[in-house]
Write a protein that holds these residues in place. Structure first.
Motif, mmCIF file in Angstrom:
data_model
loop_
_atom_site.group_PDB
_atom_site.id
_atom_site.type_symbol
_atom_site.label_atom_id
_atom_site.label_comp_id
_atom_site.label_asym_id
_atom_site.label_seq_id
_atom_site.Cartn_x
_atom_site.Cartn_y
_atom_site.Cartn_z
ATOM 1 N N LEU A 1 0.854 -1.184 0.000
ATOM 2 C CA LEU A 1 0.000 0.000 0.000
ATOM 3 C C LEU A 1 0.889 1.231 0.000
ATOM 4 N N HIS A 2 0.383 2.302 -0.541
ATOM 5 C CA HIS A 2 1.187 3.517 -0.529
ATOM 6 C C HIS A 2 0.279 4.743 -0.580
ATOM 7 N N GLY A 3 0.836 5.840 -0.171
ATOM 8 C CA GLY A 3 0.134 7.112 -0.185
ATOM 9 C C GLY A 3 1.153 8.234 -0.217
ATOM 10 N N VAL A 4 0.669 9.446 -0.073
ATOM 11 C CA VAL A 4 1.536 10.620 -0.071
ATOM 12 C C VAL A 4 1.070 11.552 1.029
ATOM 13 N N HIS A 5 1.988 12.009 1.856
ATOM 14 C CA HIS A 5 1.681 13.029 2.858
ATOM 15 C C HIS A 5 2.122 14.360 2.260
ATOM 16 N N VAL A 6 1.216 15.318 2.204
ATOM 17 C CA VAL A 6 1.481 16.598 1.561
ATOM 18 C C VAL A 6 1.618 17.685 2.621
ATOM 19 N N PHE A 7 2.682 18.451 2.517
ATOM 20 C CA PHE A 7 2.937 19.592 3.396
ATOM 21 C C PHE A 7 2.984 20.842 2.519
ATOM 22 N N THR A 8 2.483 21.955 3.025
ATOM 23 C CA THR A 8 2.610 23.229 2.317
ATOM 24 C C THR A 8 2.996 24.306 3.320
ATOM 25 N N GLY A 9 3.705 25.305 2.819
ATOM 26 C CA GLY A 9 4.077 26.411 3.686
ATOM 27 C C GLY A 9 5.061 27.331 3.009
ATOM 28 N N GLU A 10 5.438 28.370 3.729
ATOM 29 C CA GLU A 10 6.369 29.359 3.216
ATOM 30 C C GLU A 10 7.811 28.942 3.473
ATOM 31 N N ALA A 11 8.663 29.269 2.512
ATOM 32 C CA ALA A 11 10.098 29.031 2.649
ATOM 33 C C ALA A 11 10.814 29.904 1.628
ATOM 34 N N SER A 12 12.096 30.092 1.849
ATOM 35 C CA SER A 12 12.875 30.891 0.920
ATOM 36 C C SER A 12 13.510 30.039 -0.176
ATOM 37 N N SER A 13 13.454 28.704 -0.027
ATOM 38 C CA SER A 13 14.009 27.802 -1.043
ATOM 39 C C SER A 13 13.371 26.422 -0.881
ATOM 40 N N GLY A 14 13.551 25.599 -1.889
ATOM 41 C CA GLY A 14 13.061 24.229 -1.802
ATOM 42 C C GLY A 14 13.741 23.443 -0.700
ATOM 43 N N ARG A 15 15.020 23.672 -0.525
ATOM 44 C CA ARG A 15 15.768 22.984 0.537
ATOM 45 C C ARG A 15 15.214 23.351 1.912
ATOM 46 N N GLN A 16 14.936 24.646 2.110
ATOM 47 C CA GLN A 16 14.371 25.085 3.385
ATOM 48 C C GLN A 16 12.958 24.520 3.567
ATOM 49 N N ALA A 17 12.193 24.439 2.487
ATOM 50 C CA ALA A 17 10.846 23.874 2.562
ATOM 51 C C ALA A 17 10.899 22.432 3.049
ATOM 52 N N LEU A 18 11.823 21.648 2.519
ATOM 53 C CA LEU A 18 11.953 20.253 2.934
ATOM 54 C C LEU A 18 12.329 20.163 4.406
ATOM 55 N N LYS A 19 13.256 21.000 4.842
ATOM 56 C CA LYS A 19 13.649 21.006 6.264
ATOM 57 C C LYS A 19 12.468 21.376 7.155
ATOM 58 N N ARG A 20 11.711 22.385 6.750
ATOM 59 C CA ARG A 20 10.574 22.830 7.569
ATOM 60 C C ARG A 20 9.467 21.787 7.615
ATOM 61 N N ALA A 21 9.227 21.126 6.495
ATOM 62 C CA ALA A 21 8.216 20.063 6.478
ATOM 63 C C ALA A 21 8.622 18.940 7.421
ATOM 64 N N ARG A 22 9.879 18.552 7.364
ATOM 65 C CA ARG A 22 10.372 17.472 8.228
ATOM 66 C C ARG A 22 10.282 17.855 9.704
ATOM 67 N N LYS A 23 10.632 19.095 10.009
ATOM 68 C CA LYS A 23 10.569 19.563 11.394
ATOM 69 C C LYS A 23 9.117 19.574 11.893
ATOM 70 N N GLY A 24 8.191 20.027 11.060
ATOM 71 C CA GLY A 24 6.776 20.018 11.444
ATOM 72 C C GLY A 24 6.268 18.610 11.687
ATOM 73 N N TYR A 25 6.687 17.673 10.833
ATOM 74 C CA TYR A 25 6.293 16.281 11.002
ATOM 75 C C TYR A 25 6.886 15.699 12.278
ATOM 76 N N ASP A 26 8.157 15.969 12.514
ATOM 77 C CA ASP A 26 8.816 15.444 13.719
ATOM 78 C C ASP A 26 8.152 15.969 14.991
ATOM 79 N N ARG A 27 7.745 17.245 14.996
ATOM 80 C CA ARG A 27 7.038 17.808 16.164
ATOM 81 C C ARG A 27 5.697 17.109 16.378
ATOM 82 N N ALA A 28 4.985 16.882 15.283
ATOM 83 C CA ALA A 28 3.684 16.219 15.383
ATOM 84 C C ALA A 28 3.837 14.779 15.870
ATOM 85 N N ARG A 29 4.819 14.090 15.337
ATOM 86 C CA ARG A 29 5.048 12.691 15.730
ATOM 87 C C ARG A 29 5.442 12.596 17.207
#
Length: 89
Positions: A21-49
């Motif tokens: 089985l597979h799916g996709v978890h989608v994150f959206t938000g503001e960032a100054s670059s794609g690299r920063q967006a990935l870091k922020r998404a991961r940090k938000g997920y880690d806080r939630a987990r």
């Protein structure tokens, strides 16, 4: 202040008990670059987990922060396969 844009980070996910089985978890938000967006998404997920594991409510992000609105217990996210794009509403 750095220029910020909205990004979408799509992270493939699968349940531990059934990797077929597979799916996709989608994150959206503001960032100054794609690299920063990935870091922020991961940090938000880690806080939630961490909150979920501690039996606390999943934190809702403040404006300008990234957050996970929900979790699927037993599912693993494949951050190495995440894609980042500018978000188009």
């Amino acid at each position: 202040m750095p220029h910020r844009e909205f990004f979408q980070v799509d992270v493939p996910a699968h349940p531990n008990r059934n990797p077929a089985l597979h799916g996709v978890h989608v994150f959206t938000g503001e960032a100054s670059s794609g690299r920063q967006a990935l870091k922020r998404a991961r940090k938000g997920y880690d806080r939630a987990r961490a909150a979920h594991r501690a039996g606390r409510q999943i934190p809702i992000g403040r404006p300008g922060t990234w957050a996970a609105r929900g979790l699927r217990p037993g599912w693993e996210l494949d951050w190495s396969a995440a894609t980042v794009d500018l978000w188009m509403p």
